[in-house]
Design a protein around this motif. Sequence first.
Motif, PDB file in Angstrom:
ATOM      1  N   THR A 484       0.879  -1.128   0.070  1.00  0.00           N
ATOM      2  CA  THR A 484      -0.041  -0.026   0.075  1.00  0.00           C
ATOM      3  C   THR A 484       0.783   1.126  -0.020  1.00  0.00           C
ATOM      4  O   THR A 484       1.739   1.208   0.937  1.00  0.00           O
ATOM      5  CB  THR A 484      -0.849   0.098   1.280  1.00  0.00           C
ATOM      6  N   VAL A 485       0.481   2.159  -0.895  1.00  0.00           N
ATOM      7  CA  VAL A 485       1.339   3.368  -0.882  1.00  0.00           C
ATOM      8  C   VAL A 485       0.814   4.529  -0.035  1.00  0.00           C
ATOM      9  O   VAL A 485      -0.055   5.231  -0.408  1.00  0.00           O
ATOM     10  CB  VAL A 485       1.385   4.137  -2.504  1.00  0.00           C
ATOM     11  N   ASN A 486       1.219   4.519   1.366  1.00  0.00           N
ATOM     12  CA  ASN A 486       0.453   5.150   2.068  1.00  0.00           C
ATOM     13  C   ASN A 486       1.147   4.885   3.422  1.00  0.00           C
ATOM     14  O   ASN A 486       2.244   4.270   3.507  1.00  0.00           O
ATOM     15  CB  ASN A 486      -1.058   4.757   2.492  1.00  0.00           C
ATOM     16  N   ALA A 487       0.637   5.481   4.608  1.00  0.00           N
ATOM     17  CA  ALA A 487       1.172   5.307   5.966  1.00  0.00           C
ATOM     18  C   ALA A 487       0.056   5.762   6.849  1.00  0.00           C
ATOM     19  O   ALA A 487      -0.820   6.430   6.750  1.00  0.00           O
ATOM     20  CB  ALA A 487       2.288   6.118   6.012  1.00  0.00           C
ATOM     21  N   TYR A 488       0.347   5.500   8.231  1.00  0.00           N
ATOM     22  CA  TYR A 488      -0.742   5.737   9.233  1.00  0.00           C
ATOM     23  C   TYR A 488       0.027   5.765  10.629  1.00  0.00           C
ATOM     24  O   TYR A 488       1.120   5.231  10.799  1.00  0.00           O
ATOM     25  CB  TYR A 488      -1.617   4.887   9.177  1.00  0.00           C
ATOM     26  N   TYR A 489      -0.859   6.393  11.255  1.00  0.00           N
ATOM     27  CA  TYR A 489      -0.668   6.458  12.788  1.00  0.00           C
ATOM     28  C   TYR A 489      -1.840   5.831  13.439  1.00  0.00           C
ATOM     29  O   TYR A 489      -2.902   6.257  13.371  1.00  0.00           O
ATOM     30  CB  TYR A 489      -0.261   7.948  13.411  1.00  0.00           C
ATOM     31  N   SER A 490      -1.650   5.006  14.468  1.00  0.00           N
ATOM     32  CA  SER A 490      -2.742   4.366  15.475  1.00  0.00           C
ATOM     33  C   SER A 490      -2.611   5.255  16.856  1.00  0.00           C
ATOM     34  O   SER A 490      -1.565   4.552  17.326  1.00  0.00           O
ATOM     35  CB  SER A 490      -2.651   3.062  15.458  1.00  0.00           C
ATOM     36  N   PRO A 491      -3.541   5.627  17.237  1.00  0.00           N
ATOM     37  CA  PRO A 491      -3.385   6.316  18.588  1.00  0.00           C
ATOM     38  C   PRO A 491      -3.644   5.278  19.714  1.00  0.00           C
ATOM     39  O   PRO A 491      -2.958   5.271  20.909  1.00  0.00           O
ATOM     40  CB  PRO A 491      -4.496   7.181  18.727  1.00  0.00           C
ATOM     41  N   THR A 492      -4.600   4.146  19.463  1.00  0.00           N
ATOM     42  CA  THR A 492      -4.436   3.380  20.440  1.00  0.00           C
ATOM     43  C   THR A 492      -3.383   2.229  20.764  1.00  0.00           C
ATOM     44  O   THR A 492      -3.143   1.706  21.766  1.00  0.00           O
ATOM     45  CB  THR A 492      -5.847   2.472  20.618  1.00  0.00           C
ATOM     46  N   LEU A 493      -2.595   2.046  19.506  1.00  0.00           N
ATOM     47  CA  LEU A 493      -1.475   1.304  19.611  1.00  0.00           C
ATOM     48  C   LEU A 493      -0.092   2.173  19.681  1.00  0.00           C
ATOM     49  O   LEU A 493       0.748   1.792  19.924  1.00  0.00           O
ATOM     50  CB  LEU A 493      -1.266   0.574  18.337  1.00  0.00           C
ATOM     51  N   ASN A 494      -0.227   3.503  19.566  1.00  0.00           N
ATOM     52  CA  ASN A 494       0.669   4.459  19.557  1.00  0.00           C
ATOM     53  C   ASN A 494       1.759   4.011  18.597  1.00  0.00           C
ATOM     54  O   ASN A 494       2.890   3.962  19.167  1.00  0.00           O
ATOM     55  CB  ASN A 494       1.173   4.547  20.930  1.00  0.00           C
ATOM     56  N   GLU A 495       1.452   4.079  17.421  1.00  0.00           N
ATOM     57  CA  GLU A 495       2.754   3.463  16.517  1.00  0.00           C
ATOM     58  C   GLU A 495       2.288   4.146  15.198  1.00  0.00           C
ATOM     59  O   GLU A 495       1.162   4.525  14.871  1.00  0.00           O
ATOM     60  CB  GLU A 495       2.362   1.830  16.312  1.00  0.00           C
ATOM     61  N   VAL A 496       3.405   4.411  14.410  1.00  0.00           N
ATOM     62  CA  VAL A 496       3.520   4.874  13.213  1.00  0.00           C
ATOM     63  C   VAL A 496       3.871   3.593  12.355  1.00  0.00           C
ATOM     64  O   VAL A 496       4.828   2.879  12.604  1.00  0.00           O
ATOM     65  CB  VAL A 496       4.497   5.966  12.961  1.00  0.00           C
ATOM     66  N   VAL A 497       3.372   3.681  10.881  1.00  0.00           N
ATOM     67  CA  VAL A 497       3.539   2.482  10.166  1.00  0.00           C
ATOM     68  C   VAL A 497       3.732   2.916   8.684  1.00  0.00           C
ATOM     69  O   VAL A 497       2.798   3.735   8.083  1.00  0.00           O
ATOM     70  CB  VAL A 497       2.226   1.327  10.055  1.00  0.00           C
ATOM     71  N   PHE A 498       4.812   2.231   8.320  1.00  0.00           N
ATOM     72  CA  PHE A 498       5.244   2.803   6.792  1.00  0.00           C
ATOM     73  C   PHE A 498       5.476   1.719   5.854  1.00  0.00           C
ATOM     74  O   PHE A 498       6.285   0.950   5.844  1.00  0.00           O
ATOM     75  CB  PHE A 498       6.510   3.475   6.939  1.00  0.00           C
ATOM     76  N   PRO A 499       4.224   1.136   5.206  1.00  0.00           N
ATOM     77  CA  PRO A 499       4.479  -0.039   4.425  1.00  0.00           C
ATOM     78  C   PRO A 499       5.560   0.121   3.075  1.00  0.00           C
ATOM     79  O   PRO A 499       6.207   1.259   3.018  1.00  0.00           O
ATOM     80  CB  PRO A 499       3.175   0.078   3.643  1.00  0.00           C
ATOM     81  N   ALA A 500       5.945  -1.005   2.762  1.00  0.00           N
ATOM     82  CA  ALA A 500       6.965  -0.775   1.788  1.00  0.00           C
ATOM     83  C   ALA A 500       7.084  -0.413   0.480  1.00  0.00           C
ATOM     84  O   ALA A 500       7.954   0.563   0.224  1.00  0.00           O
ATOM     85  CB  ALA A 500       7.443  -2.688   1.620  1.00  0.00           C
TER      86      ALA A 500
END
Length: 690
Positions: A484-500
């Motif tokens: 996926t050409v995107n990225a996100y932040y999850s507040p309940t997991l407190n994580e930032v995610v950057f797909p390949a």
Amino acid sequence: MKRSLCSTLIAGLFAVASQAGAHDGTAANTAAPSAAAAGAVSGIEVAAMDRNVRAQDDFFRYTQGTWLKDVDIPSDRSSWGAFNIAQEKVEQQISAIIAESAADKNAKAGSEAQKIGDLYTSYVDQARRDQLGLAPLKAELARIQALKDKRGMAALMARLERIDVGGPIGMGVGQDNKDSTRYVVGISQSGLGMPDRDYYLLDSDARLKDTRAKYQAHIEKMLALAGHQDAAAKAQQILALETEIARIQWTKVENRDPVKRYNKKTLAELRALAPGFDWDTYLKGTGAGKVESVIVSQPSYLEGLDKLIAATPVETWKSYFEFRMLSAYAPYLSQAFVDESFAFRGAVLSGSKENRPLEKRAIAEVNRTLSEVVGKEYVTRHFPAERKQQVQDMAKNFITAFAEGIDQLEWMSPETKKQAHAKLAKINVKIGYPDKWRDYTKLKIVRGDLVGNVLRAREFGHDYMVNRLGKPVDRTVWSMSPQTVNAYYSPTLNEVVFPAARLQYPLYDANAEPAVNYGSVGISIGHEISHAFDDKGSQYDGDGNLRNWWTKEDAEKFAARGKVLVAQYAGYSPLPGYNLNGELTLGENIADNAGAIMASRAYKIYLKGKPGPVIDGFTAEQRLFMGLSQARKGKARDAALISQVKTDPHSPSEFRVNGSLRNHPGFYEAFEVKPGDKMYLEPKDRVIFW
């Protein structure tokens, strides 16, 4: 898409940006700056620039004005840009994986190759789809026609939720916002066929009124294709019902408040909100029958819906549910349904001139349905380990930059700074792909049964979600696939995610001196980290719980800055008569604002006190901002822009660039922006959050 209670702030950049080209390359040069500059390239697409526009007046068009004038939006797209180009490259890479599976005649039944190949083959076999007509939906349509009274609506709506057709109530399972260690059921408003309630209720907007008329005509055509002789009358009734649903719904701005949306209700309290609805049957039907409480997002909506159910004839509800079924599955049916679905959802709502080719739609379906099966092979072929390490190193610099930013804040008290540091220290950064892959063993894919495959896949996805109940929170899961050409932040997991897939050209240039990547990729890293501290994310602590960790005075100062930013963006207009909603876009604008500042700081940390190189006549600082802008290069059709203004928390690309940089002290210095320049804001009007 399944609704999730998890308040994940999908903060990926609006996909209206791009430049041509297909670099491959290895990881970006991580050598010392002086050594890196020796053979490095700038990474800036000079041909895209418009030198007739001053950087100090319109940085967006300065960096990409020639491209904006020369490039046409493809006829099968509503927008075009860097993210679209990157996604096109991913589709080409995925198509090779799918083609190999489809050609494998020896694939073992139940294997990943068999599932990929048979799902793709089923999709592209339009001749069989035309032959079958509505037959694959016969059983589901019969359920709807069997509805005799409103007591049966709960069971029917539960079934429609399981197969992602949905109705006026949305149900999801996600982390409890006030206890992030457990999963809970969330109940929310739903049920509209157009993007937002404004499409139904704003009579003063001629474009929306025209869309509304075309929507009614679309409903009529869909029902006529299904064999209804009284399609016109039913279409009128359905639109009237959806209008009443829209009338009782909360606005998108109201829904941005996580505190107001958190309303924990026992089952007895839930029944009291809407006593005419059989909640026990509904929850049991969705697989959540053993819960003792739920989180209701919009209590007043359920109260209004209860009255609306009572006031609306059951025959109207049946027509409404049938249309939703047809609408949800039209892309998988005969050509007539495919064409009519596109005529409204593609052409009217998005402005696309023609549907995407059948093969590309098939690739997208395989990619969506078997996301981690495809993703596992994708990263093996296209995401080198050294690139993951490079971005991990960049992310560390951004965390350090954010920590420095907290320390430098003059308006924040030591007490709140301590809490902010504690949250920052707990942010988890995920890059590339998950450590644990999802198991698709129980999903049955049959060649030649496209609708059946989609039905089974949607139930499979629903069960995967509901089966989390009662289990420990799995912090290894991803909400996006690696491709996926995107990225996100999850507040309940407190994580930032950057797909390949986000980490490739033209969004990441492995051959460029790092300044441009600190702009083009770094802005995304900084943006997502900043979401932990935007107006919504800042209401969650480091453990992912909705908890106020601010002093009263600091919260008021933060809110005051937000009001200034709201007013700034409310003054921007991508189309005459359509100004941005500064309140709706506030969280994303804060993240853009803070993310850009973090990119400048993080690059300086990378430089370790050494000067950045001048390449192609541009300083390193200038190239960082140019990389930021060109990564968001894009254009969109009017219909897509209107939909974005009404529904999307992201501002259009032009304002994500110019809006954030007008508040950035480093931008003023890099391009010598002075009073009288159009990018200039008086110092008192500039907003810096972090």
